[in-house]
Design an enzyme around this catalytic site. Structure first.
Site, PDB file in Angstrom:
ATOM      1  N   ASP A  76      -6.934  -1.136   4.981  1.00 32.00           N
ATOM      2  CA  ASP A  76      -6.553  -2.424   4.114  1.00 32.00           C
ATOM      3  C   ASP A  76      -6.896  -3.855   4.568  1.00 32.00           C
ATOM      4  O   ASP A  76      -6.370  -4.720   4.076  1.00 32.00           O
ATOM      5  CB  ASP A  76      -4.944  -2.426   4.274  1.00 32.00           C
ATOM      6  CG  ASP A  76      -4.618  -1.061   3.557  1.00 32.00           C
ATOM      7  OD1 ASP A  76      -5.006  -0.544   2.552  1.00 32.00           O
ATOM      8  OD2 ASP A  76      -3.434  -0.573   3.891  1.00 32.00           O
TER       9      ASP A  76
ATOM     10  N   ASP B 244       0.771  -1.178   0.054  1.00 33.60           N
ATOM     11  CA  ASP B 244       0.031  -0.146  -0.227  1.00 33.60           C
ATOM     12  C   ASP B 244       1.057   1.286  -0.022  1.00 33.60           C
ATOM     13  O   ASP B 244       1.965   1.265   0.472  1.00 33.60           O
ATOM     14  CB  ASP B 244      -0.753  -0.029   1.223  1.00 33.60           C
ATOM     15  CG  ASP B 244      -1.607   1.300   1.579  1.00 33.60           C
ATOM     16  OD1 ASP B 244      -2.367   1.745   0.516  1.00 33.60           O
ATOM     17  OD2 ASP B 244      -1.520   1.939   2.561  1.00 33.60           O
TER      18      ASP B 244
END
Length: 836
Positions: free
Chosen positions: A707, A504
Site C-alpha cells: 500500500d 485497505d
C-alpha cells in the site's frame, strides 16, 4: 548528490519564543542546512544537512549566538598506544567524529577524555572510531545528559536552591517597604528605630545580593542579547528590574538629583520580580521533565548489559559493546537485549510492548526475538541480528523523539508574531514611559517607571514559546504508550482535519488469511470424518482456500489421512481417492458436470455466497456431502473501531481488489459507508482522488506492504504494523497493534492534542493582549489602577505554568477503545484483555 542527513542538537539557554526564532533564523542561514525545527519544550533543534562536515559550523554558530549545543564528556581507556604518534592518531580519529568538540589523549594514563554534543555522538561512535584507527577502546566513564528527566530534575533542584536563597533575602525587603506603605504603624516603627535611610541601605544590600547572586543569569544573558540587537525574555527582565534597581540606587545614594516627591525606592519590586520569575522557571523545569516521561519509560525498556559467548565462555558486557553476530544468552525473567534469531532453547516471551497482546509468544529455534521484550521461564540463546540504533526499540524511540521535536504548521503563526514581539514590547514600554512623563499626574517619573517595568515584565513570551511544543511532546508520548507512533510530526495536526478514513481491506479490515467459515453437512455425514477426507484432498493443492480447509481440520482435531490419484480440474475443482472413497471438492458447475445432485444443499450455498464468502461443494462417492464457506474473516475489533470513527464524525470507505459482492458483504458486516471494489494495487491512488472530491481530506489505512503509493498519496498515511515492522517509510503514522483500534486512538490523540494546543495559544496570546495595556496603565484614568511590577511578574510566571500544566493533562488520555493495550505493558494505564 548525497542524501541529506537528519540531525538533532540539544540546545542550552533558550527561554522564550523569541529565542526559538533567533536560533531558527541563524540555522536556516547556514549553507546546506534545511528543514530546521526548533523546539522550546524539548530544548532541541532538528535539521537536515547536506553533509556532516557542516556540524562544526552549526555548533560554532550556536555558540556565537549565545545558545550553545549541550555537551557531555566521556572517558575512554585506550589500548595499544606506545608513543606520541599514537596519541596523534587517536586524537585525529576521535576529532573526526562529527559532533566531537574537544579531545584530550593522555599517553601516560592510556585514556582519552572526549567532549561531544549530546544526541549527535554516542560512546559507541567513539569506541568504534578509536578501534578503526587501530587502538581498541572501552568506555571508562560517561557523563552524559541522555536522561532528560534526571537532567530536568537536577535543573529543578538547582533552581529550587536559587529560589529559596533569593526568597529569604527578598522577604525582609518586601516586608520593610510594602509593610511601611500598607500599615502606618510599620512605617512609624521603621522611622523611630533604624530610620528610612538605613532601611533603604539594608534593602540595597539584600536586593543587590538577590540580583547579582540568584538572578545574575538574567543580566549575563539578557544584556548581551540586547546589545546584539536580539533581545529575549532575559533582556526584558534585565531591563525592567535593572531600571527599578538603578532608580532606587539613585534615590538612596544621590537623592539630590531627584525632586522630593520622587525620592522613593523600588528595591522590593526588583527583588520580588526575580524571585517570582525564578519560581516560574523552577515549576517549568519540573513540568518539562514530565513532558518527556514517555521517552524515559521507553528508554527504561532497554537492557543495560547482555551475557554473550566470547572465546567459548559466557561473559557479561555493556549493551553498547554488543555487535552483530554475537551469541546472546537470555536467562529466565531477563529482558532481551537486542533483536535476533533464536538458535537454541525454548521459552515464552512477553511481547506486549510491541503487539499489545497479553499472552506471551512461544519462541524456539528459528524464531525472531526483539530487544526490550521479556523472557519467560525458559532459557534462550540467540544470534544478534540488529544492534544499537538498528533495533526495533531504538527505531520506536527515534520515531517518538522526531515527532516530539516536530514543528506543526500552526507553529508558523507563533513564529511570525514572536519574530517582532520582544522588540515591540520594548518599544511599547518606552512609549509608555514617555506618555506617563508627559501626560501623567505627579509623581510622573515614578508612575512612568512603574508602568514601564510592568509592561516589560508582564510581556515575557514564555507561554507563547511553550504553547505548541509542550502539547506535542506530551501528546505524541502518550500516543506511543498506546501503540501509535507519529513518524511525521505534522500528521498530528493533519489528522485532526481529516474527513474520510479510507481502509485497505485485506490485512486491515480483515485478517488477510482465508479461513473456513462454514461447513454445512448433508444428511448422513458427520463433521469429523467429512472434514478429514476433504482436507486430505485439499492438502495436495496449493490454493489459499485449500490451506484454509487444512488448517481448520487440524484445528478441529480431525484425523489427517492420505490421498491418492489427486487431480486438479482448472476452473472446476479437485478430486482424489481417500481411504478408497472418491472425494470431489469444487464449484457447483463441477458437481453438475459430474452428475451429482446438489439440490439438498443449494439454499445453503446461496446463503453463504450472499455473505461474500467463497462457497464450495464436497461430494463423497457420488453423493453430495457438504457445502463449504471460505472467507478472509473480519478482524474482531474492526466493526467496533469503524463505529467509533463514525462517532467522531468521520466517513469510512474501503478500497479493495475483491469483487463488489464480497466487498459489500464486508461493508454491511462492519458498517463501512462507501466501497471502491475491483481496484488493482496501482489503482488505489486514483481511488483516493475520487474520494477527495469536494475538497475532502483523506487518511488511508493499510498494512504497509503493498500500500506504499496510497499511504504516501493520502493526506495522512496510517500503516498497521506487525510488531517489528515499524520502519514503514511511506507512512505518516505507524500502529503497533494489528487492527483498527489503533486508528481510533490516533484520531483521539490528534484531536485532544490540537484542542490542547489551541487552548494554550489562546491563553498565551489573550494574556498578553489583555494585560499589556493594563500594565501600561489604560485603567488608571478611569479607575485609578496601575499594575504593580510584582503582580506583573507573578502573572507572567503563572502564564507559563498554566500552559505547561494544561499540556500535561494529555498524559491522562485514555485509549478510545477499551481493548487497546498500551505499549509497552509496563507503561499501560489500563490493560484489559483484547477482544476474542
Amino acid at each position: 548528490m548525497p542524501e541529506p542527513k537528519q540531525i538533532s542538537l540539544p540546545i542550552e539557554g533558550m527561554s522564550c519564543a523569541s529565542c526559538v526564532g533567533r536560533v531558527d533564523r541563524a540555522l536556516n542561514a547556514i549553507d546546506g542546512v534545511e528543514d530546521v525545527s526548533v523546539n522550546l519544550a524539548s530544548e532541541t533543534a532538528r535539521m537536515s544537512v547536506d553533509a556532516l562536515k557542516r556540524v562544526p559550523e552549526i555548533i560554532e554558530t550556536l555558540r556565537e549566538l549565545g545558545y550553545p549545543a549541550r555537551t557531555a564528556k566521556a572517558e575512554l581507556t585506550i589500548a595499544a598506544m606506545s608513543c606520541a604518534s599514537c596519541v596523534g592518531r587517536v586524537d585525529k580519529a576521535l576529532s573526526a567524529v562529527p559532533g566531537v568538540v574537544e579531545v584530550n589523549v593522555n599517553l601516560a594514563s592510556e585514556t582519552a577524555t572526549v567532549v561531544y554534543v549530546e544526541g549527535l555522538v554516542t560512546t559507541s561512535d567513539l569506541v568504534n572510531a578509536s578501534g578503526a584507527a587501530g587502538y581498541p577502546a572501552t568506555v571508562a566513564t560517561a557523563q552524559a545528559g541522555d536522561d532528560r528527566v534526571a537532567r530536568k530534575e537536577e535543573e529543578a533542584q538547582a533552581l529550587a536552591k536559587r529560589v529559596t536563597f533569593a526568597a529569604i533575602l527578598a522577604l525582609p525587603v518586601f516586608l520593610i517597604e510594602m509593610g511601611g506603605h500598607v500599615i502606618p504603624a510599620v512605617h512609624m516603627l521603621i522611622e523611630t528605630t533604624i530610620g528610612q535611610q538605613t532601611s533603604w541601605l539594608l534593602q540595597f544590600v539584600l536586593t543587590t545580593i538577590v540580583l547579582f547572586g540568584p538572578g545574575r543569569t538574567f543580566y549575563t544573558k539578557g544584556f548581551p542579547a540586547l546589545f546584539r540587537g536580539a533581545p529575549d525574555m532575559n533582556s526584558l527582565v534585565a531591563v525592567g528590574t535593572g531600571a527599578a534597581y538603578l532608580y532606587s540606587v539613585v534615590a538612596t545614594f544621590v537623592p539630590s538629583v531627584l525632586p522630593d516627591t520622587l525620592r522613593t525606592v523600588y528595591f522590593e519590586a526588583a527583588a520580588v520580580i526575580v524571585v517570582l520569575i525564578l519560581l516560574g522557571r523552577f515549576l517549568e523545569a519540573r513540568a518539562k521533565g514530565r513532558t518527556g516521561a514517555a521517552i524515559q519509560k521507553l528508554l527504561g525498556l532497554q537492557a543495560r548489559t547482555a551475557r554473550v559467548m566470547r572465546d567459548g565462555e559466557s561473559v557479561e558486557i555493556e549493551i553498547d559493546a554488543l555487535v552483530q553476530g554475537d551469541i546472546v544468552i537470555v536467562r529466565p525473567g531477563e529482558r532481551i537485549a537486542v533483536d535476533g534469531e533464536v538458535i537454541e532453547g525454548t521459552s515464552r516471551v512477553d511481547e506486549s510492548m510491541l503487539t499489545g497482546e497479553p499472552i506471551p509468544a512461544e519462541k524456539g529455534a528459528g524464531d525472531t526475538v526483539t530487544g526490550g521484550t521479556v523472557n519467560g521461564a525458559g532459557s534462550l540463546q540467540f544470534l544478534a541480528t540488529r544492534v544499537g540504533a538498528d533495533t526495533t526499540l531504538a527505531q520506536i524511540i527515534r520515531m517518538v523523539e522526531e515527532a516530539q521535536g516536530a514543528k506543526l504548521p500552526i507553529q508558523g503563526l507563533v513564529d511570525r508574531i514572536t519574530l517582532w514581539f520582544v522588540p515591540a514590547v520594548m518599544a511599547i514600554a518606552a512609549a509608555t514611559v514617555l506618555v506617563w512623563l508627559f501626560f501623567g499626574p505627579d509623581p510622573a517619573l515614578t508612575m512612568a517607571l512603574v508602568a514601564g517595568v510592568s509592561v516589560l515584565i508582564i510581556a515575557c513570551p514564555c507561554a507563547m514559546g511553550l504553547a505548541t511544543p509542550t502539547s506535542i511532546m506530551v501528546g505524541t508520548g502518550r500516543a506511543a504508550e498506546m501503540g501509535v507512533l507519529f513518524r511525521k510530526g505534522d500528521a498530528l495536526q493533519l489528522l485532526d482535519s481529516v474527513d474520510v478514513v479510507a481502509l485497505d481491506k485485506t490485512g486491515t479490515v480483515t485478517e488477510g488469511r482465508p479461513a473456513l467459515t462454514d461447513l454445512v453437512l448433508a444428511e448422513g455425514f458427520d463433521r469429523s470424518t467429512t472434514l478429514s477426507k476433504i482436507a486430505a484432498v485439499e492438502s495436495l493443492s496449493e490454493h489459499p482456500v485449500a490451506d484454509a480447509i487444512v488448517r481448520a481440520a487440524r484445528g478441529d482435531g480431525a484425523p489427517l489421512v492420505g490421498a491418492e490419484g489427486f487431480q486438479s480440474v482448472t476452473g472446476y475443482g479437485v478430486r482424489a481417492l481417500v481411504e478408497g472413497a472418491e472425494v470431489l471438492v469444487g464449484a457447483d458447475r463441477y458437481m453438475t458436470r459430474e452428475g451429482i445432485d446438489i439440490s439438498a444443499l443449494a439454499p445453503e450455498e446461496t446463503k453463504i455466497a450472499s455473505k461474500g464468502r467463497t462457497a464450495l461443494y464436497a461430494a463423497i462417492d457420488g453423493r453430495i456431502a457438504a457445502v463449504i464457506g471460505v472467507a478472509d474473516p473480519v478482524k474482531p475489533a474492526s466493526r467496533a473501531a469503524i463505529a467509533a470513527l463514525h462517532e467522531k464524525g468521520l466517513a469510512v470507505a474501503m478500497i479493495t481488489g475483491d469483487k463488489r459482492e464480497t466487498a459489500e458483504a464486508i461493508a454491511r458486516e462492519t458498517g463501512i459507508d462507501h466501497v471502491v471494489a475491483g481496484v488493482l494495487p496501482d489503482g488505489k491512488v486514483a481511488a483516493l482522488n475520487s474520494l477527495r472530491e469536494g475538497g475532502k481530506r483523506i487518511a488511508f489505512v493499510g498494512d504497509g506492504i503493498n500500500d506504499a503509493p496510497a499511504l504516501a498519496h493520502a493526506d495522512v498515511g496510517i500503516a498497521i504494523g506487525t510488531g517489528t515492522d515499524v520502519a514503514i517509510e511511506s507512512a505518516d503514522v505507524v500502529l503497533m497493534s494489528g487492527d483498527l483500534r489503533g486508528v481510533v486512538n490516533a484520531f483521539e490523540v490528534s484531536r485532544r492534542t490540537m484542542r490542547n494546543i489551541r487552548q494554550n495559544l489562546f491563553w498565551a496570546f489573550a494574556y498578553n493582549v489583555a494585560l499589556i495595556p493594563v500594565a501600561a496603565g489604560v485603567l488608571y484614568p478611569a479607575f485609578g489602577l496601575l499594575l504593580s511590577p510584582i503582580l506583573a511578574a507573578g502573572a507572567m510566571a503563572l502564564s507559563s505554568v498554566f500552559v505547561l500544566t494544561n499540556a500535561l493533562r494529555l498524559r491522562r488520555i485514555a485509549p478510545a477503545m477499551d481493548e487497546q493495550r498500551a505499549i509497552p505493558a509496563e507503561m499501560a494505564a489500563a490493560t484489559p484483555a483484547p477482544a476474542e
